[in-house]
Design an enzyme around this catalytic site. Sequence first.
Site, short mmCIF file in Angstrom:
data_model
loop_
_atom_site.label_atom_id
_atom_site.label_comp_id
_atom_site.label_asym_id
_atom_site.label_seq_id
_atom_site.Cartn_x
_atom_site.Cartn_y
_atom_site.Cartn_z
N THR A 1 0.82 -1.21 0.00
CA THR A 1 0.00 0.00 0.00
C THR A 1 0.85 1.26 0.00
O THR A 1 1.97 1.26 0.55
CB THR A 1 -0.88 0.02 1.27
N TYR B 1 -1.55 0.01 10.10
CA TYR B 1 -1.82 -0.62 8.80
C TYR B 1 -0.59 -0.54 7.90
O TYR B 1 -0.08 -1.55 7.41
CB TYR B 1 -3.03 0.05 8.14
#
Length: 331
Positions: A116, A140
């Site tokens: 990501t 995350y």
Amino acid sequence: MLLVTGGAGYIGSHAVLALRDAGESVVVIDDLSTGRRDAVPADVPLIIGDAGDAALLADVFSAQDVEAVLHFAGSIQVGESVADPIKYYRNNVGTSLALVAAAMAAGVRHFLFSSTASVYGVPAEDPIPEDCQKAPINPYGASKLMVERLLADVAVISPMNHGVLRYFNVAGADPAGRSGQSTPGATHLIKVALAAALGQRDGVDIFGDDYPTGDGTGIRDYIHVSDLAAAHVAALAALRAEPARSFTCNIGYGHGYSVNQVLDAVDRVTGARIARRVQPRRAGDPPTLVADVTRRRALLDWQPRFDDIDRIIADALAWEQQLQRRLAESN
Ligand code: UDP
């Protein structure tokens, strides 16, 4: 045979469609925690279970000759990761560790990992090249970066090569209506804006209009999920190419839209006039995230087909309407 973890989820299910359209044989592992059984085509085997379950993985790898693993399974919401970091380190790092170990032990040749743009944190460069400093600002992004490091360390001693794809903002739905974003409670801008346009909520909160961007709202590089899925087919080809090598690659279009521009597009596509409420900035949001696509262009034999914000929104809208119809029919 290709093993796709998280193949019943939003991005994984689109990748399964693209891989099958390219003639690949696929088996899916998914625990259906956020994925949907009906997102997996009926003729694709679906193993319901945890992609980090060592005993299950040993069974799968001994039953199938798995050439490559495409690892989509994981938890993906920034806000939730701050509130429940253990979940993120377990689902993202713990699961990946077990899966990488099992894949190595089974002699899997290639490993493709869903990472990501959150690994960059608040990037010092715009657009962001892959070698930009990585300084994640939430669990995350940190959990994804740890798996990137794991793969790099493993590559030193294993013949298994790997690809890391750093996704930017994924949106839209399969143009043929076969899959889309179905996760309940998704907080992503386009999902929320369409809910407002369809009368399911009374407007959209704009998280900050005082950023150093043209109109003051945050800028993101939105990519159509079917383009992203096709990029995985190209990445698999790059992993199979000789001489074998590993790579890390941004997957975005290389240009961005502000929150206001996205909302303008949703108004245009839906014919609605969404109420906009300016709120304070959301914690952990960088002002701008746009991919530098130089490496992607050199590495992948892939051309975007849906690089058009109105098209992304129109496909997402068609999917939302299909979900609404299904819900109405089941009531
Ligand atoms: N955003 C917003 N209102 C919302 C959801 C998102 O203003 O209800 C903004 C957010 O601050 C960011 C952009 O839209 O600038 C994209 O956010 P999203 O949650 O879709 O993805 P992220 O970039 O956080 O992964």
